[in-house]
Design a protein around this motif. Structure first.
Motif, short mmCIF file in Angstrom:
data_model
loop_
_atom_site.label_atom_id
_atom_site.label_comp_id
_atom_site.label_asym_id
_atom_site.label_seq_id
_atom_site.Cartn_x
_atom_site.Cartn_y
_atom_site.Cartn_z
N LYS A 1 -34.83 12.00 -31.96
CA LYS A 1 -35.41 10.56 -32.50
C LYS A 1 -35.75 10.37 -31.24
O LYS A 1 -34.85 9.50 -30.17
N PRO A 2 -36.73 9.82 -31.20
CA PRO A 2 -37.38 8.30 -29.84
C PRO A 2 -36.26 8.07 -29.05
O PRO A 2 -35.66 7.61 -27.82
N GLY B 1 -32.11 17.13 -20.14
CA GLY B 1 -32.78 18.27 -20.45
C GLY B 1 -34.13 17.11 -21.44
O GLY B 1 -33.50 15.88 -21.27
N GLU B 2 -35.31 17.86 -21.92
CA GLU B 2 -36.31 17.31 -22.69
C GLU B 2 -36.53 17.75 -24.11
O GLU B 2 -36.11 19.42 -24.04
N VAL B 3 -36.85 17.49 -24.42
CA VAL B 3 -36.45 17.35 -26.22
C VAL B 3 -37.57 17.07 -26.86
O VAL B 3 -37.84 15.60 -26.04
N THR B 4 -38.44 17.57 -27.53
CA THR B 4 -39.79 16.94 -28.48
C THR B 4 -39.15 16.08 -29.53
O THR B 4 -38.19 16.33 -30.43
N ALA C 1 -45.85 22.56 -15.87
CA ALA C 1 -45.35 22.30 -16.78
C ALA C 1 -44.99 20.52 -16.51
O ALA C 1 -45.40 20.39 -15.45
N PRO C 2 -45.00 19.79 -17.22
CA PRO C 2 -45.42 18.33 -17.76
C PRO C 2 -44.48 17.54 -17.18
O PRO C 2 -42.73 17.92 -17.00
N VAL D 1 -37.13 12.40 -24.02
CA VAL D 1 -37.30 13.09 -25.42
C VAL D 1 -38.82 12.80 -25.76
O VAL D 1 -39.33 11.70 -25.15
N HIS D 2 -39.75 13.85 -26.04
CA HIS D 2 -41.15 13.59 -25.59
C HIS D 2 -41.96 13.65 -27.30
O HIS D 2 -41.15 13.80 -28.67
#
Length: 1172
Positions: A138-139, A72-75, A46-47, A164-165
């Protein structure tokens, strides 16, 4: 803890199938999926999150949250949901929640295409669920977020982060797969990039072992031009980090000479307020400069106020705005102190609320509210769903200063509903009703009676000027011709028939196009019979038309013109007398006594009773006209024609019809959660026509707009109004409608508020019962509503009857009540109802009747834990022992001491139904002993004992004497004291004094034995000794002193030549240069360096947070010439913490530590943008 973050996007490693939401990547098969209450550990593949650490799942559930939103993380381009849950069991009202980004940005005003806030309530679990949906991320969405929840005086908050990736390369190409290094078994990826295969092969360089040198000393003495050469020579890889550390080492912390008190690190002020920054300087005559973002603040205007009072220097910033949110500094010479000012924008409140509106289909709707600040952002919702600008331009949003508008160009039935405008400081709601356009008839066509050659005009007026229509005669459409004219001007439709003929008589109907109703009237043709008569022809009234009798009834609408056209004949021309009030048969020649008369003679009016009345005579006709008929014009009108040949009479009954009188003010019978039942009395006068029905209107108290509740007349006098907002005050009024039209509105009703009674109280049960009383207990209702809870009413009913009797006066605010003075042996039913503005709730009733009788309960003493051992008190202290017990009926309590009744001269006892208190104001040694407590009900009892130990200072030791004396030492011995103070002797204090000075010094403190050796005495001095005894209370008041003194003899001196041993070069480890705290950026390799010396060469071990990391693959330890280096490969936030280096050899050990902070890359970029 349940998983609070719902992620609808794929992890960064899996290529997305499309731009929409993607499925979550499943876990590898061997690893079991974590249960709902667990958190899975991050896998090696996992990154790391961009902020350097995984979401923190260790937050404790404190305050109001039962489940907190997690990081949390999101693309980019995908969605994520954050969830917060709050339990409503302990809350009286619904909690309010706010979502923030950063410090003060309220996300309620940012809702729209990319952000949606939702909330739900589960009535079974009584849990509110609040969700924040981020759509198409969005970034710039990345950063720190905060969730705050409040309910009355309770408050809780939680912080979380969003990472945000960046989106993956087209085609799903993962460049890392090209350089991924596999482990030795070839099964798993190591998770790190390896470019070593691309490097050229070179022969290994063998370096001869050299003795360790202190590189720090070399660097500190070397000029800066030699740094790179020294680093290359001694294998230093992180030269930049070493230079930073070397720079810090060269700097010495100096106490500020210019400032006595510096600025605080940060200040906060609300927008529009003022703030004062203060510093204290060392020299009261020194001049200071104030800087804002590095630029000097000039003394101009009233924005900044500079003050100098003694050593204090002040900068006052007035009327703070968002532009004042900056970094400030105070400069004195070469020194300065800095601070940061945060300007908090106050919440935007709604000054003028929305108003309810009712429009017709197709009309333009404009909802307007006014907020407290210009340029504020608001959010519009319809029935809980946010409104946005769509392609169809259905909704338009307009700002005009502090006013905000929602515009609907053409309203449809789908636009009905509740519209809400929200700001970060309030909200307002209004209702919009859209009705189909119903055509109203302002003036209907009336029946006409005309004679030959006259003109007949049918005229009607409708509400819509765009409506066209068709005229029919006896069911056949009327066509225009030279004699018939059809016109439509605005809202008026006319049918004009010139030169009326007998064939024109019939029923005429006007039918509006597109509406299912018509207007009808009748045209009567008056046929005038002309006979030849001699010159002496008696007068004749010709009213025999269409089978009418002599006494006819004519109906006229109030306000219209009343025109009576009576054909007459007679020769010579007769005199016409019109009277009102009596029939023609009773009229005298002078016109009558109790009547109003109008007389025409030869065409001229002889008498006229009213200015509105006009009487005229033409050839063969007598015309009586009243302009603007009124209600008092109703009655019987008689016409008498006379000439010398005779007379003729006729009676015409005139009926004036009007709109009814307004009804009386309506009365509100009852209210509900969103409805009310209203009742009114019919009007006193119906206008001469039967009442068809009633039209109702309502409005909010603070509004000026009345909304119609029904368009079709309602036939009853009781109406249920619905679709109101709970908790908002309203007024009602009523119109009466008859065949003529609508009355004026009634007076408004008394203001009322739609509220519903609360739900029934829960958990009703009996807490206690005795022979004459009972205690009931319950919990608050699950639903309270908009009105505040006023209290609870308690009632009881005897078994077998239906009469409920109030048990208490008024209402109780508590959820526990004791009812007294009840009859022993009665079987009673009890119920409790909650009251609010709407009245009582449904009752909560006990399942079965309760018999009012004391229930026998065995006595039981609940001895506190601290009293189960000896209870120790010092002499003079107060004893206050509280021992609870139980038992019914009330038990008998007996205290005794050492088997004898308790003496009330030193101890007092106070008893209640539930406990007993033993109180001794001032304790003495004789109060020690065993205190027995006995609780007795009839022949059943329970006992307990309390051991009270009263302690005092001990007495002095006894028989202190010298046992032996040698060299510099003296042996002492003594006996324990006779009085130990009622507690154990835990030591002795031994002191000595030189007989010359008599100054006492402690030799031994807390010596446990009764003998000791006093050492390190001085030869040639004479000493005396004393001993104190020690117990729990302290030292004995008096010591025991030796009777005699002891003299330390001088001994002969003999010279001994020194012997030299071989020099031992062993040295314990010692760090010559410590580790230094560092702050690094995630993803870039970092090193920690220090220098150590020691003989033999020490063994070095590195620790992170006191955990050995020697075998961790992530870290590489180097040792070169005494310089110890720890290399951390691609650190993340999890690598932050306290690092310690420990060096150990046979001579000892030494440690050094530092703190490492890992900053995320996003935070660094945001800081750069902020500095710009």
């Amino acid at each position: 803890m349940p998983e609070p973050v719902k992620k609808t996007e794929a992890p960064a490693e899996v290529p997305a199938d499309g731009p929409g939401e993607s499925k979550v990547k499943p876990e590898p098969a061997p690893a079991a999926a974590p249960s709902q209450g667990e958190t899975s550990a991050p896998t090696q593949d996992a990154p790391p999150a961009e902020d350097g650490h995984p979401p923190d799942t260790r937050q404790d559930l404190t305050g109001l949250f039962t489940e907190k939103p997690q990081s949390g993380e999101v693309t980019v381009g995908e969605n994520i949901t954050f969830v917060a849950k709050v339990s409503a069991e302990s809350l009286l009202k619904k909690p309010s929640i706010k979502w923030f980004k950063g410090k003060w940005m309220d996300l309620a005003s940012k809702s729209g295409k990319h952000l949606q806030l939702k909330e739900t309530f589960d009535r079974n679990t009584k849990v509110y669920t609040f969700e924040m949906h981020i759509i198409d991320a969005k970034p710039n969405f990345a950063g720190a977020y905060r969730c705050e929840v409040s309910s009355k005086d309770k408050f809780d908050s939680c912080n979380f982060d969003l990472t945000v990736h960046e989106a993956r390369a087209p085609g799903g190409l993962d460049i890392r797969t090209a350089f991924r290094r596999t482990s030795t078994d070839g099964k798993d990826d190591s998770g790190e990039l390896d470019f070593s295969g691309l490097l050229k092969k070179r022969e290994a360089v063998h370096v001869n072992a050299e003795p360790d040198v202190d590189v720090w000393n070399i660097l500190s003495r070397a000029p800066p031009t030699e740094y790179e050469k020294i680093a290359f020579q001694y294998g230093i890889t992180d030269l930049r980090g070493m230079l930073k550390r070397l720079k810090k080492m060269k700097k010495e912390e100096k106490k500020s000479e210019a400032f006595l008190k510096k600025l605080d690190p940060a200040y906060q002020v609300s927008k529009g307020h003022k703030i004062k920054l203060a510093v204290e300087v060392a020299n009261e005559n020194v001049e200071v400069k104030w800087l804002k973002n590095g630029q000097e603040i000039q003394k101009s205007g009233s924005k900044y106020i500079f003050e100098s009072v003694g050593n204090m220097r002040y900068l006052t910033i007035t009327h703070c705005s968002l532009a004042d949110d900056a970094a400030y500094a105070c400069v004195v010479g070469d020194e300065k102190c800095t601070t940061e000012l945060f300007v908090k924008e106050p919440p935007v409140t709604i000054v003028k609320n929305l108003e309810d509106q009712m429009v017709m289909k197709g009309e333009r709707v404009e909802l307007m509210c006014e907020v407290s600040e210009e340029g504020a952002n608001v959010k519009w919702e319809k029935d809980g769903v946010e409104l946005t600008r769509d392609e169809s331009l259905k909704y338009r949003f307009k700002k005009d200063g502090c006013k905000h508008y929602l515009i609907i160009n053409e309203a449809t039935k789908e636009d009905c509903g509740h519209y809400k405008v929200k700001t970060n400081g309030g909200e307002s709601m209004a209702e919009l009703l859209v009705q189909e356009k119903e055509l109203e008839v302002y003036q209907s066509i009336a029946d006409l009676t005309v004679k030959a050659k006259d003109q007949a005009v049918f005229k009607c007026e409708v509400s819509d000027e765009n409506v066209r229509g068709t005229w029919f005669k006896n069911g056949v459409e009327v066509k225009a011709d030279p004699r018939i004219n059809i016109s439509h001007i605005g809202r008026i439709h006319k049918l004009t028939i010139d030169d009326v003929k007998p064939e024109d008589e019939g029923d005429y109907t006007f039918v509006p196009d597109g509406h299912a109703f018509n207007l009808s009237a009748k045209l009567n043709f008056l046929e005038v019979k002309i006979d030849y008569v001699p010159r002496q022809d008696p007068p004749k009234i010709h009213l025999d038309c269409m089978s009418r009798t002599a006494e006819s009834t004519i109906v006229v609408v109030a306000g219209n013109k009343l025109r009576l056209d009576v054909p007459i004949t007679g020769d010579p021309a007769p005199t016409v007398i019109w009277t009102k009030g009596e029939k023609a048969s009773s009229i005298n020649a002078d016109g009558g006594k109790n009547s109003t008369s109008w007389i025409l003679n030869d065409g001229e009016v002889v008498t006229e009773g009213d200015g509105r009345v006009h009487v005229e005579s033409t050839q063969g006709h007598c015309i009586f006209t009243i302009e603007g008929a009124e209600r008092q014009d109703e009655g019987i009108y008689s016409v008498v024609v006379r000439n010398p040949a005779g007379e003729d009479t006729a009676d015409i009954r005139v009926k004036v019809v009007d709109v009814p009188d307004p009804p009386q003010a309506p009365v509100i019978l009852s209210v509900g959660e969103d409805s009310c039942i209203v009742q009114w009395e019919p009007p006193q006068f119906d206008g001469g026509e039967p009442i068809i029905g009633y039209v109702l209107e309502r409005k909010k108290m603070k509004s000026y707009r009345w909304m119609r509740l029904n368009f079709d007349p309602f036939p009853e006098t009781t109406y249920e109004a619905k679709r109101m907002i709970e908790g908002v005050p309203y007024e009602m009024r009523v119109y009466a409608v008859n065949g003529i039209g609508m009355s004026r509105h009634s007076p408004a009703s008394q203001p009322f508020v739609p509220v519903a009674p609360t739900s029934e109280p829960t958990g009703l049960h009996v807490d206690d019962v005795s022979d004459t009383s009972i205690t009931l207990k319950w919990r608050a209702p699950e639903r309270i509503g908009a009105a505040e809870l006023e209290g609870y009413g308690v009632e009881y009913c005897k078994e077998g009857t239906d009469e409920w009797i109030p048990a208490i006066q008024g209402l109780s605010e508590r959820t526990l009540v004791t009812l007294k003075n009840l009859t022993t042996g009665d079987k009673l039913m009890f119920r409790v109802r909650a009251y609010n503005m709407a009245g009582p709730s449904p009752p909560a009733v006990l399942a079965q009747p309760i018999t009012i009788r004391e229930i026998m309960q065995r006595p039981k003493i609940w001895l506190p834990r601290y009293l189960r051992q000896s209870f120790v008190k010092k002499v003079g202290e107060t004893v206050n022992i509280v021992i609870p017990f139980q038992g019914k009926p009330r038990p008998k309590v007996i205290w005794s001491k050492d088997g004898k009744p308790l003496d009330s001269s030193f101890a007092s006892v106070r008893n209640s139904e539930f406990d007993t208190i033993l109180f001794i104001r001032r304790t003495e040694r004789k109060h020690s002993g065993q205190y027995d407590l006995q609780v007795q009900i009839e022949n059943v009892e329970d006992t307990a004992k309390v051991m009270l130990q009263v302690v005092d200072l001990p007495g002095p030791p006894e028989a202190l004497r010298f046992v032996d004396s040698w060299g510099f030492n003296v042996a002492l011995e003594w006996k324990p004291p006779k009085d130990d103070g009622n507690c154990e002797i835990n030591g002795y204090t031994v002191q000595k004094a030189d007989k010359k000075t008599m100054e006492w010094y402690t030799v031994h403190d807390h010596c446990r034995r009764t003998h000791c050796v006093a050492s390190d005495l001085i030869m040639g001095n004479e000493y005396i000794f004393r001993v104190y005894s020690i117990n729990l209370v302290g030292l004995s008041p008096e010591p025991c002193t030796t009777k005699d003194s002891v003299f330390i003899q001088k001994s002969g001196i003999s010279y001994k030549s020194p012997t030299y041993k071989k020099h031992d070069f062993s040295e314990a480890p010692k760090f010559t240069h410590p580790l230094v705290d560092r702050s690094i950026i995630a993803g870039y390799n970092a090193t920690l360096s220090c220098a150590v010396r020691g003989i033999p060469k020490p063994k070095v071990t590195w620790y992170k947070n006191k955990m050995d990391i020697s075998n961790e693959a992530k870290y590489r330890m180097l040792s070169k010439q005494g310089v110890l280096t720890l290399e951390i490969r691609k650190p993340c936030a999890f690598d932050g913490g306290v690092y310690m280096c420990k060096a150990v050899n046979d001579q000892g050990e030494d440690t050094v530590e530092c703190k490492l902070e890992v900053r995320s890359q996003i935070a660094k970029e945001e800081k750069k943008e902020a500095n710009k």
